[in-house]
Design a protein around this motif. Structure first.
Motif, PDB file in Angstrom:
ATOM      1  N   ARG A  59       4.028 -75.094  91.373  1.00 28.22           N
ATOM      2  CA  ARG A  59       4.863 -74.198  90.363  1.00 28.22           C
ATOM      3  C   ARG A  59       5.326 -72.774  90.742  1.00 28.22           C
ATOM      4  O   ARG A  59       4.688 -72.204  91.397  1.00 28.22           O
ATOM      5  N   GLU A  60       6.581 -72.858  90.561  1.00 27.97           N
ATOM      6  CA  GLU A  60       7.400 -71.666  91.116  1.00 27.97           C
ATOM      7  C   GLU A  60       6.651 -70.207  90.638  1.00 27.97           C
ATOM      8  O   GLU A  60       6.440 -69.184  91.245  1.00 27.97           O
ATOM      9  N   LYS A  61       6.292 -70.580  89.543  1.00 28.62           N
ATOM     10  CA  LYS A  61       5.647 -69.038  88.721  1.00 28.62           C
ATOM     11  C   LYS A  61       4.562 -68.433  89.462  1.00 28.62           C
ATOM     12  O   LYS A  61       4.103 -67.470  89.431  1.00 28.62           O
ATOM     13  N   GLY A  67       9.603 -64.080  89.144  1.00 30.31           N
ATOM     14  CA  GLY A  67      10.172 -64.746  88.068  1.00 30.31           C
ATOM     15  C   GLY A  67       9.230 -65.829  87.170  1.00 30.31           C
ATOM     16  O   GLY A  67       8.262 -65.987  87.484  1.00 30.31           O
ATOM     17  N   HIS A  68       9.757 -66.097  86.176  1.00 34.92           N
ATOM     18  CA  HIS A  68       8.956 -67.145  85.061  1.00 34.92           C
ATOM     19  C   HIS A  68       7.577 -66.610  84.873  1.00 34.92           C
ATOM     20  O   HIS A  68       7.409 -65.465  84.724  1.00 34.92           O
ATOM     21  N   GLY A  69       6.738 -67.787  84.207  1.00 31.37           N
ATOM     22  CA  GLY A  69       5.578 -67.392  83.814  1.00 31.37           C
ATOM     23  C   GLY A  69       5.090 -67.665  82.491  1.00 31.37           C
ATOM     24  O   GLY A  69       5.940 -67.912  81.693  1.00 31.37           O
ATOM     25  N   ILE A  77      11.792 -62.012  92.295  1.00 29.14           N
ATOM     26  CA  ILE A  77      11.382 -63.043  93.299  1.00 29.14           C
ATOM     27  C   ILE A  77      11.248 -64.322  92.703  1.00 29.14           C
ATOM     28  O   ILE A  77      10.498 -64.480  91.776  1.00 29.14           O
ATOM     29  N   HIS A  78      11.851 -65.203  93.399  1.00 30.93           N
ATOM     30  CA  HIS A  78      11.900 -66.670  92.876  1.00 30.93           C
ATOM     31  C   HIS A  78      11.881 -67.780  94.165  1.00 30.93           C
ATOM     32  O   HIS A  78      11.780 -67.310  95.353  1.00 30.93           O
ATOM     33  N   ALA A  79      11.847 -68.929  93.663  1.00 27.85           N
ATOM     34  CA  ALA A  79      11.944 -70.119  94.544  1.00 27.85           C
ATOM     35  C   ALA A  79      12.981 -71.003  94.024  1.00 27.85           C
ATOM     36  O   ALA A  79      12.789 -71.346  93.129  1.00 27.85           O
ATOM     37  N   ASP A  80      13.788 -71.551  94.850  1.00 24.40           N
ATOM     38  CA  ASP A  80      14.881 -72.274  94.490  1.00 24.40           C
ATOM     39  C   ASP A  80      14.481 -73.531  94.178  1.00 24.40           C
ATOM     40  O   ASP A  80      13.467 -74.129  94.699  1.00 24.40           O
ATOM     41  N   THR A 134      21.038 -71.435  85.096  1.00 27.02           N
ATOM     42  CA  THR A 134      19.377 -71.858  84.947  1.00 27.02           C
ATOM     43  C   THR A 134      18.507 -70.740  84.805  1.00 27.02           C
ATOM     44  O   THR A 134      17.408 -70.689  83.933  1.00 27.02           O
ATOM     45  N   GLN A 135      18.696 -69.725  85.503  1.00 25.46           N
ATOM     46  CA  GLN A 135      17.692 -68.588  85.480  1.00 25.46           C
ATOM     47  C   GLN A 135      17.776 -67.806  84.180  1.00 25.46           C
ATOM     48  O   GLN A 135      16.937 -67.465  83.737  1.00 25.46           O
ATOM     49  N   ASN A 136      18.991 -67.695  83.818  1.00 27.34           N
ATOM     50  CA  ASN A 136      19.249 -67.070  82.438  1.00 27.34           C
ATOM     51  C   ASN A 136      18.589 -68.110  81.190  1.00 27.34           C
ATOM     52  O   ASN A 136      18.453 -67.438  80.285  1.00 27.34           O
TER      53      ASN A 136
HETATM   54 ZN   LIG Z   1      13.205 -69.222  89.378  1.00 27.50          ZN
END
Ligand SMILES: [Zn+2]
Length: 409
Positions: free
Chosen positions: A207-209, A192-194, A261-264, A295-297
């Motif tokens: 950072r989650e990304k 996810g993200h980036g 794949i994410h982190a909450d 929030t993810q969208n």
């Molecule tokens: Zn995420």
């Protein structure tokens, strides 16, 4: 899109007197000038993004010049402050597209950016309104005009279709292929993200990304060892990719499975545990799931897409969602959740459902794994370790293998 002009010729700033008079009476003269509060450069093998963040919307004009290849951007109503001056130090020598950037005060009210290029570039320049912790942004995306074809990665072509607003149309023409019995299972891993979108940020600024990219790479390496499996990643580096393009990449490569794949994260730092989500077309299974999907969208607005880009997959495509795809998504998610509970406490005992944009491929069972809560101090620490990342990756791979034994065709 842009017109060529002489770099020495000044722009006419229309109506500037009126603007100044208004500003003097309302907030004072100094406040009428925009301030740059951050500059960022995100190089990647596909495209490089330059972001200027400011306290007010920036008005700009840009032009493409040749011999040597460069882009000139003139920004109105702006002072060259120390933050903006640092832009020349932000260019990495490994940047495939930018040789150098210089910022100069062209006249008391105009700043000029000179971007010297390493190759012919098609720029896409746009502004973004404030969202989340970001203020106004001016974004310059630099795409190669003549892409070097090195592998079969369709990402650049898909990003171009997306910009032209043609992605959904082209995607609707892709037929789900009838695969031969022994053809390899194609797994699309989606960190996810980036880039401009960091995802959630932990107490210690993890950072989650970054974490999810590391976990996806480990999962990719494990899948590579599996016979009869072929794995791809939606992004292999720190680059921003719109949600729609992630789904499109999976469909273009005829993926059989899609795993995001994410982190909450949650405001309450005591909340912890892993969860797995599948797509729901009928609303979320809980208010927390609905909030998370929302929030993810938002990632597209945070990471930044120009308004010309396609919106989320529209209803005509969503209507095609087949029952089998959805029920296989639940089966896949449950298999991964059952493996995840051996490596971490679960946030919820069973799979959750919500309308995540990234899960909306009509013909690919898709799940979203929230590996742990990055907002929880203990789990943030865990997420950074190679051992936990390896355990999560193995749980995902074992879950995929369990699913493949049970899936319905
Ligand atoms: Zn995420």
């Amino acid at each position: 899109m842009s017109k060529t002009f002489s770099p020495t010729k000044r722009f006419l700033i229309k109506g500037i007197m009126a603007t100044c008079l208004l500003s003097v009476t309302r907030v004072g003269f100094a406040a009428s000038m925009a301030q740059i509060i951050a500059v960022r450069v995100w190089p990647s093998s596909t495209y490089t993004r330059i972001t200027l963040e400011s306290n007010a919307k920036l008005n700009y004009k840009h032009a493409k010049l040749h011999n040597p290849d460069r882009i000139v951007i003139d920004i109105d109503n702006l002072n060259l402050n120390p933050t903006l001056k640092t832009i020349s130090t932000k260019v990495l020598s490994r940047d495939p597209f930018i040789k150098s950037i210089r910022a100069l005060q062209l006249d008391p009210k105009t700043v000029r950016l000179m971007i010297e290029l390493k190759q012919g570039i098609d720029p896409n320049t746009f502004t973004l309104p404030p969202i989340a912790e970001f203020k106004h942004r001016l974004v310059v995306d630099l795409y190669p005009s003549k892409p070097t074809v090195t592998d079969d990665d369709p990402l650049l072509a898909l990003l171009e279709e997306y910009q032209k607003g043609e992605l959904n149309k082209k995607q609707s023409q892709i037929k789900s292929s009838n695969k031969k019995k022994n053809s390899p299972i194609i797994v699309m891993l989606d960190p996810g993200h980036g880039g401009e979108d960091p995802g959630a940020i932990g107490y210690k600024k993890t950072r989650e990304k970054d974490i999810v990219l590391q976990i996806a790479r480990r999962t990719y390496n494990l899948l590579k060892k599996e016979p009869n499996v072929k794995a791809y990643m939606t992004r292999k580096e720190d680059v921003f990719i719109p949600l729609n393009v992630r789904v499109a990449k999976a469909r273009s490569l005829h993926a059989d499975l899609f795993i995001s794949i994410h982190a909450d994260a949650f405001a309450n730092r005591s909340v912890k545990g892993s969860s797995v989500f599948a797509l729901s077309t009928r609303g979320a299974s809980s208010s927390a799931a609905s909030y998370l999907a929302q929030t993810q969208n938002d990632a597209d607005q945070i990471g930044g897409v120009s308004r010309s880009g396609d919106k989320y997959l529209d209803n005509t495509i969503l209507d095609l969602v087949q029952k089998t795809t959805l029920s296989n998504g639940v089966l896949l998610g449950t298999a991964i959740l059952n493996r995840m509970k051996k490596v971490n406490k679960l946030h919820k005992p069973s799979i959750e459902k919500a309308g995540f944009a990234v899960l909306k491929a009509p013909d690919i069972p898709s799940v979203l794994v929230e590996t742990a809560f990055i907002s929880n101090i203990n789990e943030e620490q865990k997420l950074k370790t190679a051992s936990f990342q390896n355990q999560v990756s193995k749980a995902i791979v074992d879950g995929i293998k369990d699913y493949l034994k049970r899936r319905k065709n």
